[in-house]
Motif scaffolding. Structure first.
Motif, mmCIF file in Angstrom:
data_model
loop_
_atom_site.group_PDB
_atom_site.id
_atom_site.type_symbol
_atom_site.label_atom_id
_atom_site.label_comp_id
_atom_site.label_asym_id
_atom_site.label_seq_id
_atom_site.Cartn_x
_atom_site.Cartn_y
_atom_site.Cartn_z
ATOM 1 N N ARG A 1 0.832 -1.208 0.000
ATOM 2 C CA ARG A 1 0.000 0.000 0.000
ATOM 3 C C ARG A 1 0.868 1.260 0.000
ATOM 4 N N ILE A 2 1.966 1.217 0.747
ATOM 5 C CA ILE A 2 2.874 2.367 0.770
ATOM 6 C C ILE A 2 3.480 2.571 -0.612
ATOM 7 N N SER A 3 3.844 1.476 -1.268
ATOM 8 C CA SER A 3 4.373 1.562 -2.635
ATOM 9 C C SER A 3 3.351 2.200 -3.572
ATOM 10 N N LEU A 4 2.095 1.805 -3.443
ATOM 11 C CA LEU A 4 1.029 2.386 -4.263
ATOM 12 C C LEU A 4 0.862 3.869 -3.948
ATOM 13 N N ALA A 5 0.952 4.229 -2.664
ATOM 14 C CA ALA A 5 0.850 5.638 -2.274
ATOM 15 C C ALA A 5 1.971 6.462 -2.898
ATOM 16 N N CYS A 6 3.178 5.898 -2.944
ATOM 17 C CA CYS A 6 4.309 6.593 -3.580
ATOM 18 C C CYS A 6 4.004 6.885 -5.049
ATOM 19 N N ALA A 7 3.434 5.909 -5.744
ATOM 20 C CA ALA A 7 3.133 6.080 -7.165
ATOM 21 C C ALA A 7 2.101 7.180 -7.379
ATOM 22 N N LEU A 8 1.049 7.184 -6.570
ATOM 23 C CA LEU A 8 0.010 8.200 -6.716
ATOM 24 C C LEU A 8 0.552 9.585 -6.386
ATOM 25 N N PHE A 9 1.446 9.660 -5.413
ATOM 26 C CA PHE A 9 2.010 10.942 -4.995
ATOM 27 C C PHE A 9 2.920 11.544 -6.061
ATOM 28 N N VAL A 10 3.730 10.711 -6.698
ATOM 29 C CA VAL A 10 4.702 11.205 -7.688
ATOM 30 C C VAL A 10 4.002 11.728 -8.942
ATOM 31 N N GLN A 11 2.854 11.162 -9.307
ATOM 32 C CA GLN A 11 2.088 11.577 -10.485
ATOM 33 C C GLN A 11 2.910 11.550 -11.777
ATOM 34 N N PRO A 12 3.372 10.362 -12.194
ATOM 35 C CA PRO A 12 4.126 10.276 -13.457
ATOM 36 C C PRO A 12 3.217 10.539 -14.652
ATOM 37 N N ASP A 13 3.831 10.738 -15.815
ATOM 38 C CA ASP A 13 3.047 10.938 -17.037
ATOM 39 C C ASP A 13 2.267 9.666 -17.396
ATOM 40 N N LEU A 14 2.878 8.510 -17.150
ATOM 41 C CA LEU A 14 2.212 7.227 -17.381
ATOM 42 C C LEU A 14 2.341 6.393 -16.118
ATOM 43 N N LEU A 15 1.219 6.083 -15.501
ATOM 44 C CA LEU A 15 1.191 5.239 -14.312
ATOM 45 C C LEU A 15 0.719 3.847 -14.727
ATOM 46 N N ILE A 16 1.505 2.824 -14.371
ATOM 47 C CA ILE A 16 1.188 1.438 -14.714
ATOM 48 C C ILE A 16 0.901 0.666 -13.431
ATOM 49 N N LEU A 17 -0.291 0.079 -13.358
ATOM 50 C CA LEU A 17 -0.711 -0.662 -12.172
ATOM 51 C C LEU A 17 -1.168 -2.061 -12.579
ATOM 52 N N ASP A 18 -0.647 -3.071 -11.898
ATOM 53 C CA ASP A 18 -1.004 -4.463 -12.164
ATOM 54 C C ASP A 18 -1.713 -5.009 -10.925
ATOM 55 N N GLU A 19 -3.019 -5.201 -11.025
ATOM 56 C CA GLU A 19 -3.854 -5.684 -9.922
ATOM 57 C C GLU A 19 -3.633 -4.869 -8.642
ATOM 58 N N PRO A 20 -3.882 -3.560 -8.680
ATOM 59 C CA PRO A 20 -3.590 -2.725 -7.503
ATOM 60 C C PRO A 20 -4.492 -2.990 -6.308
ATOM 61 N N THR A 21 -5.620 -3.674 -6.511
ATOM 62 C CA THR A 21 -6.556 -3.900 -5.405
ATOM 63 C C THR A 21 -6.277 -5.192 -4.636
ATOM 64 N N ASN A 22 -5.256 -5.944 -5.053
ATOM 65 C CA ASN A 22 -5.028 -7.264 -4.448
ATOM 66 C C ASN A 22 -4.787 -7.205 -2.943
ATOM 67 N N HIS A 23 -4.131 -6.158 -2.473
ATOM 68 C CA HIS A 23 -3.774 -6.077 -1.056
ATOM 69 C C HIS A 23 -4.668 -5.088 -0.300
ATOM 70 N N LEU A 24 -5.791 -4.719 -0.893
ATOM 71 C CA LEU A 24 -6.645 -3.697 -0.292
ATOM 72 C C LEU A 24 -7.942 -4.291 0.224
ATOM 73 N N ASP A 25 -8.480 -3.693 1.286
ATOM 74 C CA ASP A 25 -9.831 -4.015 1.698
ATOM 75 C C ASP A 25 -10.805 -3.167 0.882
#
Length: 724
Positions: free
Chosen positions: A350-374
């Motif tokens: 989740r912290i890794s995902l938070a880092c990605a959202l915070f940085v706001q790259p031009d292209l964000l790539i997510l592979d099954e981002p909900t797997n570790h989420l409630d």
């Protein structure tokens, strides 16, 4: 830490005080001759290309990001004909720089010819300088042509084209094992020896692949540190402020010395005119010593740094990072005080995902981002990505999640990539229509070929006529049949017997692994064969523990869990697949579980779940994750249960198989208790929502799943900047 002065409070360059003008003049003198491109015109681009980019920008501005989303039928998209912006000549030989962390890979590029002290790092984008001059003006569309991808022993994609228009959200879908994850990794790595090397270097790509490494930093410190550009800008602003302060002090001393020298010269002149004796010349007190410490030459100034800090809203960084972490389920105390090394792998993801959202790259790539989420975190992430302004490329097996975040679907099928406008539901309709049309064309061509064959057999003039028609027919492009094997059906049989009374009752149950710290207190409820219950609540609140109590895997500390003597329950838990015996075949495994079963009977039964022929006889270790899940479902089904206890049953399944599972659970005649983060499954399978809260409470939610989702979003942290 932040700059000593808030970038947002800095006045525009044009409104400078006399002191600022003096500083600017000094900096200009210092940089003269070193600032690359200061006296050179921008690299020219063809007029037609500039017009295309302006037209594309205008269309997107009018249409908005979600122009193709909902409200209309999906169509197979004709990708934009515009190619990306012309690469600057300098960038052709510029160094490729990859900044890699535990959770991401960010690739960018700097101006060529950079030397120490004269250039900023490649991951910093300053306005008006070098290759970053037109960073925002360049097209950020991605076009990859002649794309072929393979792994040892298997071709995944052959000669395909992939286009990602900036500002759109793409869902990448396809059966498991076709290469979706491999494709995402290849895009983020953009090896220059592959077609992915054609991705413009000015486009910053971030691919979330694994959890952050645990250390002594808090989640907030970790997320703030992920934005390496902001970190450098803050440090550089402080350095330049200190330099200017030192330079101002030096100028003040110099001015004082000049005034003293002028007064001394006037005194000597007066004495000379009055006939007095000249005093001996004093030692030159104005001799300046070279101060190497502040002889700094850069290709930018402090105002450039402030402009970029203002552009990226650096002064909002900390509240923004805290907001993202809170949305993903972290408490205020955890955000600021708990070190990341004390979190489990799921929470570090989740912290890794938070880092990605915070940085706001031009292209964000997510592979099954909900797997570790409630579910609560899934709701928040879904709303956050729905407002994502840059390009998003996403793999998810949750159709509801794709519907609410994506406005384009890329379908990986038969070694090619086909793009559709609209959300996932629109894609499935368009895909069905396309498949029907394609196969009808194939059948028509087959009938035509058969007619020509029969005509040739007649001989004489008919043969000549057939050959002429065959020559014309051969010129027609042959359509390949759209072959897509449907997943085998999953069935749960009717319960072996009916029950008139409540078969499972909790009577004043209190439980805790530590009796002094109970998870549940005084639980009283019953579960019937007609019950369709979805257990929801944040991770760690005890959902799986409550299900174990239902299945008699745990005994309560206080109270009683009463189970009817004839009740049969079957439980699928999220680690069930990992606990299979790997060195036996599915047939051997089933016969071990059910010794009275005959081999042929078992093989026929497994065949209904897609484990046919040699697959049923090979070792379980060689099966895919989906096949292992099917084996577990077959095991549960064999028992003819009255109640299904399902804990994250969609793990390891592709979207088509999940849809089959949804149908099976929906049609099951017994009771269902479900824990899942998959929204479509809980919508289809459950008519009761039981809300589990910290402190041991279990309450029935007054409303359906859609109403529960609205209530959770209402109570959660806001999505995005409130002032936008």
């Amino acid at each position: 830490s932040f700059p000593a002065r808030d970038p947002s409070s800095m006045p525009p360059k044009k409104k400078q005080t006399a002191q600022q003008k003096q500083q600017e003049s000094r900096r200009a003198e210092r940089k003269r001759g070193n600032r690359r491109g200061a006296d050179e015109p921008d690299e020219e681009r063809p007029v037609a290309q500039e017009e295309e980019e302006e037209e594309s920008f205008d269309k997107r501005k009018k249409g908005g990001k979600k122009g193709g989303k909902k409200g209309g039928d999906a169509t197979e998209e004709e990708p934009p004909k515009k190619a990306g912006a012309k690469k600057p000549a300098a960038a052709a030989t510029a160094p490729r720089v990859t900044v890699q962390t535990q959770s991401s890979t960010i690739t960018s590029i700097a101006s060529s010819g950079a030397t120490a002290g004269q250039m900023w790092p490649e991951y910093v984008f300053l306005k008006g300088r070098g290759s970053s001059t037109r960073a925002k003006d360049r097209a950020k569309d991605i076009k990859i042509e002649h794309l072929s991808l393979s792994v040892p022993g298997k071709d995944l994609i052959h000669d395909a084209t992939m286009k990602l228009a900036y500002g759109h959200a793409y869902g990448l879908v396809g059966r498991n094992g076709l290469g979706k994850t491999v494709l995402l990794r290849a895009i983020s790595e953009r090896d220059h020896n592959t077609p992915f090397g054609s991705i413009p270097k000015n486009i910053r790509i971030l691919h979330v692949q694994q959890e952050v490494e645990g250390d002594d930093r808090t989640p907030l410190e970790t997320v703030l540190g992920a934005d390496i550009e902001r970190t450098w800008l803050v440090a550089e602003a402080k350095r330049l402020e200190e330099f200017d302060a030192a330079a101002d002090a030096k100028d003040k001393v110099k001015t004082q010395k000049e005034e003293k020298a002028k007064a001394k010269a006037e005194y000597h002149k007066h004495e000379h005119e009055s006939g007095g004796e000249n005093s001996e010349e004093d030692e030159d007190e104005d001799e300046e010593e070279e101060d190497e410490e502040y002889n700094v030459e850069t290709s930018y100034d402090l105002q450039d740094i402030y402009d970029r800090l203002r552009e990226i809203d650096a002064y909002k960084a900390e509240p923004k990072a805290a907001q993202i972490l809170a949305g993903l389920g972290f408490s205020e105390d955890e955000i600021r005080n708990k070190p990341t090394k004390s979190y489990s792998g799921g929470w570090r993801m989740r912290i890794s995902l938070a880092c990605a959202l915070f940085v706001q790259p031009d292209l964000l790539i997510l592979d099954e981002p909900t797997n570790h989420l409630d579910l609560q975190a899934v709701f928040w992430l879904e709303a956050y990505l729905a407002n994502w302004k840059n390009t998003l490329l996403l793999v998810s097996h949750d159709a509801s999640f794709l519907n609410n975040t994506c406005d384009r679907i890329v379908h990986l099928h038969m070694q090619t990539l086909t793009q559709y406008k609209g959300d996932y539901d629109s894609f499935t309709k368009a895909r069905k229509q396309k498949k029907t049309h394609t196969n009808s064309v194939v059948k028509a061509q087959e009938r035509q070929q058969e007619k020509l064959r029969m005509l040739k057999q007649k001989g004489g003039k008919a043969t000549a006529q057939a050959n002429a028609r065959q020559a014309q027919f051969d010129k027609v492009e042959k359509v390949q049949e759209d072959r897509e094997e449907l997943p085998p059906k999953i069935e749960f049989p009717e319960p072996a017997s009916e029950m008139e009374t409540c078969p499972l009752q909790f009577k004043d149950v209190t439980f805790g692994y530590d009796p002094q710290k109970p998870l549940f207190r005084h639980l009283d409820f019953g579960i019937y064969l007609s019950s369709r219950i979805g257990l929801v609540g944040p991770n760690g609140v005890g959902k799986s523990t409550l299900m174990k109590l239902m299945g008699n895997e745990l005994e309560p500390n206080v109270g009683e869990v009463h189970k009817d003597h004839s009740l049969v329950m079957a439980r699928f838990h999220q680690h069930h697949v990992d606990q299979l015996v790997m060195d036996v075949s599915p047939v051997e495994y089933m016969r071990t579980k059910f010794p009275k079963a005959q081999e042929q009977e078992v093989r026929q039964f497994l065949g209904k779940f897609g484990l046919k022929g040699s697959t049923a006889m090979q070792s379980i270790a060689t099966l895919s994750g989906g096949q292992k899940s099917r084996l577990v479902f077959a095991e549960l089904s064999w028992t003819q249960p009255h109640i299904l206890l399902l804990d994250e049953p969609t793990n390891h399944l592709d979207m088509d198989t999940i849809e089959v599972l949804i149908d099976a659970v929906h049609e099951f005649k017994g009771g269902v208790v479900l824990i899942t983060h998959h929204q479509r499954l809980i919508e289809a399978a459950c008519d009761e929502i039981w809300l589990m809260k910290p402190g041991g409470e279990v309450d029935r939610f007054d409303g359906d799943f859609a109403e529960y989702k609205k209530e959770i979003l209402r109570m959660m942290p806001p999505v995005g900047d409130e002032d936008e």
